[in-house]
Design a protein around this motif. Structure first.
Motif, PDB file in Angstrom:
ATOM      1  N   GLY A   1       5.361   2.968   2.039  1.00  0.00           N
ATOM      2  CA  GLY A   1       7.038   3.830   1.552  1.00  0.00           C
ATOM      3  C   GLY A   1       7.161   3.900   0.133  1.00  0.00           C
ATOM      4  O   GLY A   1       8.981   3.485  -0.053  1.00  0.00           O
ATOM      5  N   LYS A   2       6.797   3.214  -0.920  1.00  0.00           N
ATOM      6  CA  LYS A   2       7.485   2.912  -2.056  1.00  0.00           C
ATOM      7  C   LYS A   2       8.105   4.069  -2.608  1.00  0.00           C
ATOM      8  O   LYS A   2       6.981   6.068  -2.688  1.00  0.00           O
TER       9      LYS A   2
ATOM     10  N   PHE B   1      -2.099   6.194  -5.462  1.00  0.00           N
ATOM     11  CA  PHE B   1      -1.466   5.222  -6.293  1.00  0.00           C
ATOM     12  C   PHE B   1      -2.122   3.956  -5.433  1.00  0.00           C
ATOM     13  O   PHE B   1      -1.063   3.767  -4.364  1.00  0.00           O
ATOM     14  N   GLY B   2      -2.424   2.810  -5.732  1.00  0.00           N
ATOM     15  CA  GLY B   2      -3.042   2.099  -4.004  1.00  0.00           C
ATOM     16  C   GLY B   2      -2.218   0.289  -5.067  1.00  0.00           C
ATOM     17  O   GLY B   2      -2.326   0.415  -6.211  1.00  0.00           O
ATOM     18  N   ILE B   3      -1.574   0.217  -3.560  1.00  0.00           N
ATOM     19  CA  ILE B   3      -1.258  -1.239  -4.347  1.00  0.00           C
ATOM     20  C   ILE B   3      -1.285  -2.295  -2.967  1.00  0.00           C
ATOM     21  O   ILE B   3      -1.631  -1.950  -2.293  1.00  0.00           O
ATOM     22  N   ALA B   4      -2.164  -3.016  -2.870  1.00  0.00           N
ATOM     23  CA  ALA B   4      -2.599  -4.215  -2.166  1.00  0.00           C
ATOM     24  C   ALA B   4      -3.427  -3.987  -1.157  1.00  0.00           C
ATOM     25  O   ALA B   4      -3.415  -3.845   0.221  1.00  0.00           O
ATOM     26  N   GLY B   5      -4.487  -2.184  -1.297  1.00  0.00           N
ATOM     27  CA  GLY B   5      -5.204  -1.980  -0.042  1.00  0.00           C
ATOM     28  C   GLY B   5      -4.897  -0.925  -0.239  1.00  0.00           C
ATOM     29  O   GLY B   5      -5.215  -0.514   1.002  1.00  0.00           O
ATOM     30  N   GLN B   6      -3.249  -0.814  -0.189  1.00  0.00           N
ATOM     31  CA  GLN B   6      -2.566   0.244   0.328  1.00  0.00           C
ATOM     32  C   GLN B   6      -2.309   0.992  -0.595  1.00  0.00           C
ATOM     33  O   GLN B   6      -1.659   1.296  -1.551  1.00  0.00           O
ATOM     34  N   SER B   7      -1.839   2.640  -0.162  1.00  0.00           N
ATOM     35  CA  SER B   7      -1.360   3.224  -1.127  1.00  0.00           C
ATOM     36  C   SER B   7       0.145   3.204  -1.223  1.00  0.00           C
ATOM     37  O   SER B   7       0.994   3.293  -0.065  1.00  0.00           O
TER      38      SER B   7
END
Length: 63
Positions: A62-63, A51-57
């Protein structure tokens, strides 16, 4: 037959998923007038590293 698919990251409890299924089903019954017996809710859980958010997993974030 209304069918809803929910995509979400892993990590929620069975109790949370049961509550979400019930509330989504109730919303469809209220909004569409669909009989509860015809409502289907599908949950697709994915690992946080998928799951990517703003170019990072999400895992890396730490989500």
């Amino acid at each position: 037959m209304p069918i809803v698919t929910v995509n979400m990251m892993e990590g929620r409890s069975d109790e949370q998923k049961e509550r979400m299924i019930a509330e989504v089903s109730d919303a469809l019954v209220r909004s569409l007038g669909a009989p509860i017996e015809s409502v289907r809710v599908l949950i697709n859980e994915m690992p946080k590293q998928h799951f990517g958010i703003a170019g990072q997993s999400a895992k890396k974030m730490g989500k």
